[in-house]
Design an enzyme around this catalytic site. Structure first.
Site, mmCIF file in Angstrom:
data_model
loop_
_atom_site.group_PDB
_atom_site.id
_atom_site.type_symbol
_atom_site.label_atom_id
_atom_site.label_comp_id
_atom_site.label_asym_id
_atom_site.label_seq_id
_atom_site.Cartn_x
_atom_site.Cartn_y
_atom_site.Cartn_z
ATOM 1 N N ARG A 115 -7.086 -8.337 -8.449
ATOM 2 C CA ARG A 115 -7.972 -9.983 -8.534
ATOM 3 C C ARG A 115 -9.854 -9.190 -9.072
ATOM 4 O O ARG A 115 -9.684 -7.942 -8.847
ATOM 5 C CB ARG A 115 -7.921 -9.807 -7.268
ATOM 6 C CG ARG A 115 -8.191 -9.844 -5.868
ATOM 7 C CD ARG A 115 -8.279 -10.632 -4.908
ATOM 8 N NE ARG A 115 -8.276 -9.921 -3.873
ATOM 9 C CZ ARG A 115 -9.413 -9.147 -3.374
ATOM 10 N NH1 ARG A 115 -10.619 -9.747 -3.827
ATOM 11 N NH2 ARG A 115 -9.337 -8.288 -2.284
ATOM 12 N N LYS B 75 0.884 -1.425 -0.116
ATOM 13 C CA LYS B 75 0.168 -0.472 -0.080
ATOM 14 C C LYS B 75 0.808 1.456 0.535
ATOM 15 O O LYS B 75 0.422 2.268 -0.561
ATOM 16 C CB LYS B 75 -0.825 0.229 1.325
ATOM 17 C CG LYS B 75 -2.033 -0.701 1.285
ATOM 18 C CD LYS B 75 -2.850 -0.742 1.962
ATOM 19 C CE LYS B 75 -4.585 -1.891 2.241
ATOM 20 N NZ LYS B 75 -3.904 -3.426 1.341
#
Length: 657
Positions: free
Chosen positions: A297, A116
């Site tokens: 995803r 992140k």
């Protein structure tokens, strides 16, 4: 196009991928653990391979075993689903190195967005707005706390490698920071193998807005509009919808354009989601929406996007992986109507939302909406995996109609003895604030009192007593009579009364007493019930029946997504009040692993202080002191596996010690 696909996952998402594969004529292959040997997804596959024991690290996360299964079955492609290996760049490379088609994001894209802190730096370079915070390499407690102090509380601690709501802690004051940091790091290390964190400013009126993006191997990236996933509990999404309420055309254009820029910055291929946090204190505005992270995803909530666009995202994934271009140009991707999805979890809202495991002896879901599930009646909910057992999805012309239909669908859920959140979901969907669109990520926490309040109606009690009364009334009435009376509502025979019938029963473990009597003359009589000396109104049974199942002495009555259990066994012991550690005994609420035991025998504790921390179903659960006192027993150590109801610790009140 490849002719066979192995799904390196389990449960609902495996079933979902198989559905599209079979429609496209692609052979399906499942891999499964010992715990899933009898699971629905295993039977739905054309071929299935056992890859290890129940623990995910020895089965679904074991790359070598998954690849060996692909080789043994002649699989040409691997779809990772979500979770497990779906965002593992090393696995993506290993799949391609083995000569197989990887139906997922490129390894380089996964790495670029997987951490992140690095992803946020990359987004700044791409001109995508990000939330203020600390993303540095210095991970010392001192540095992290000083950065949090400088940002200003509340702050959010987030695992650098995190996702799915795990490895996240909100901290409201400086004194709580270090404990929250330790807990966050433990969960991050357990879930992701990486305990590094970043610190973000916590937005006080946050909305979770995300954009579905899709790219191909020819450099094209499109978006499929936005979703709103603001209804969350402990950072886990509960209800998702598309489009986002209150999103005007200009704001939508700004957010979706930023999402496409983000995806292009990492040369993205396949289905992905760009997540944003919005400060909704003044409505949705483009200048108050910031990038949070990218999920490289397919998302759990992808069905709501499919419903408003008419696109099968799994089919698009197959085609992109095979080298085909994105099937639709941006201008041709529609936004039709409103879709909502509710996540049905095996958990007990009345008991702190603790996960619920066991056999699904009774399992009925609505049959007039889209339901994505990986379980069925007679199946097992295991302690080893995520507790989500189904997704209920609706599509209507308006938000109001979608919310009403989804609320009705949640009310129709019947599950026993595993507990679910269906009744809680209906309470959320019926709440005036949700209906009006006044929802942020704090909605459930702020409204939890009203959302968890459950008052059993007279109708539920009457439905149970109407069945059981036949047994008791038979001994109290002398001769058969039939006639126009409420008796036909229950379907049992009545005799002329000699005396009222009185009997005890338990409702959800609480002892109650009922009295049944026939009132009035023989040709114009009525049936009267009293429960705990109060009249019971059963008149609604004339036009409304509740789903009810019977055992020898047990009756289950389902209403509004919840279930009430009635026990009419003649023997009864205990006061039915149950125990939640009020006697100082701390028992395991479910099977799991001890991950922290911060208290030693002899330590003084205060009410609410964590004594034992248990990890189960990928989440941490703190068992806290029920009152001020002293720990007199600590029966476990870190690393121990414990069974449900195991005695973990005992706390004695100060006056007792």
């Amino acid at each position: 196009m490849f002719k066979s696909v192995l799904v390196a996952n389990r449960g609902e998402i495996a079933c979902r991928v198989f559905r599209t594969a079979k429609r496209m004529g692609v052979r399906t292959i499942a891999v499964y653990s010992e715990a899933d040997a009898d699971a629905l997804f295993v039977r739905e596959a054309d071929e299935a391979v056992l890859i290890g024991p129940a623990a995910a690290r020895q089965s679904y996360l074991d790359q070598a075993r998954v690849l060996a299964a692909a080789k043994a079955t002649g699989a040409e492609a691997i779809h990772p689903g979500y979770g497990f290996l779906s965002e593992n760049a090393d696995f993506a490379e290993a799949v391609e190195a083995a000569g197989l088609v990887w139906i997922g994001a490129p390894a380089a894209s996964i790495r670029a967005m997987g951490l992140k802190d690095a992803a946020k730096k990359l987004m700044v370079e791409a001109g995508v707005p990000v939330t203020p915070g600390y993303m540095g390499d210095d991970q010392s407690e001192t540095r992290l706390k000083s950065e949090a102090d400088a940002i200003g509380y509340p702050v959010l601690i987030k695992a650098v490698a995190g996702g799915g709501g795990k490895g996240m802690r909100r901290v409201d004051e400086a004194d709580a920071f270090l404990d929250a940091l330790a807990s966050c790091r433990r969960e991050a290390a357990s879930s992701f193998g990486d305990d590094r964190v970043l610190i973000e400013k916590y937005i006080l009126s946050p909305r979770h807005i995300e954009v579905q993006v899709f790219g191909d191997k020819h450099g094209t990236v499109v978006h499929l509009n936005e979703r709103d996933c603001s209804l969350q509990r402990r950072h886990q999404k509960v209800i998702e919808e598309a489009p986002a309420p209150g999103m005007d055309a200009a704001t939508r254009a700004a957010v979706t354009d930023a999402a496409v820029r983000a995806a292009k910055a990492v040369d993205y291929v396949g289905a992905g989601t760009i997540e944003f946090i919005a400060d909704a204190s003044e409505g949705l505005r483009a200048d108050r929406i910031w990038f949070m992270e990218m999920n490289t995803r397919l998302q759990v909530e992808h069905p709501v996007t499919e419903m408003i666009t008419g696109v099968d995202l799994v089919e698009w994934q197959f085609r992109a992986a095979a080298g085909e271009p994105v099937p639709l140009a941006q201008a041709d991707i529609p936004l039709n109507g409103w879709a909502m999805e509710a996540r049905l979890y095996a958990e007990d809202p009345a008991n702190g939302f603790l996960p619920s495991t066991g056999k699904l002896e009774h399992f009925i879901l609505p049959d007039d909406i889209r339901v994505d599930t990986g379980v069925e009646q007679g199946g097992e909910v295991s302690q080893f995996y995520d507790p989500m057992i189904a997704k209920l999805i609706v599509h209507e012309t308006s938000r109001e109609a979608a919310a009403a239909r989804l609320a009705d669908a949640c009310a129709e859920v019947e599950v026993w003895p595993v507990k679910t959140n269906a009744g809680f979901l209906k309470q959320c969907l019926d709440h005036p604030r949700f209906i009006s669109g006044d929802v942020d990520t704090g909605f459930i926490a702020n409204e939890e009192g009203s959302l968890l309040h459950r008052k059993t109606s007279d109708l539920v009690v009457a439905a149970a007593l109407g069945w059981r009364s036949e047994v008791f009334i038979g001994a109290a009435y002398e001769r058969d009579i039939w006639g126009p009376s409420p008796a036909h509502l229950f379907g049992f025979r009545l005799n002329r009364p000699a005396r009222p019938a009185t009997f005890a029963f338990t409702q959800d473990g609480v002892r109650r007493e009922a009295q049944v009597e026939v009132i009035g003359p023989q040709k114009d009589w009525r049936l009267e019930f009293r429960v705990d000396d109060a009249p019971l109104d059963y008149s609604e049974l004339a036009h409304r029946r509740l789903p009810t199942t019977y055992g020898d002495d047990e009756v289950l009555v389902f209403e509004r997504g919840s279930v009430s259990s009635f026990d009419f066994a003649p023997a009864f012991s205990g006061d039915g009040s149950g125990s939640s550690g009020s006697d100082g005994a701390l028992r395991a609420p479910m099977p799991g692993k001890i991950v922290a035991a911060p208290v030693k025998v002899g330590d003084a504790v205060v009410k609410g202080q964590p004594v034992i921390v248990l990890e189960a179903m990928k989440m941490e659960h703190a068992l806290t002191a029920p009152f001020d006192g002293v720990a007199t027993e600590i029966n476990v150590a870190v690393g121990d596996q414990v069974a449900a109801d195991a005695m973990l610790a005992v706390v004695k009140a100060e006056q007792e010690t």
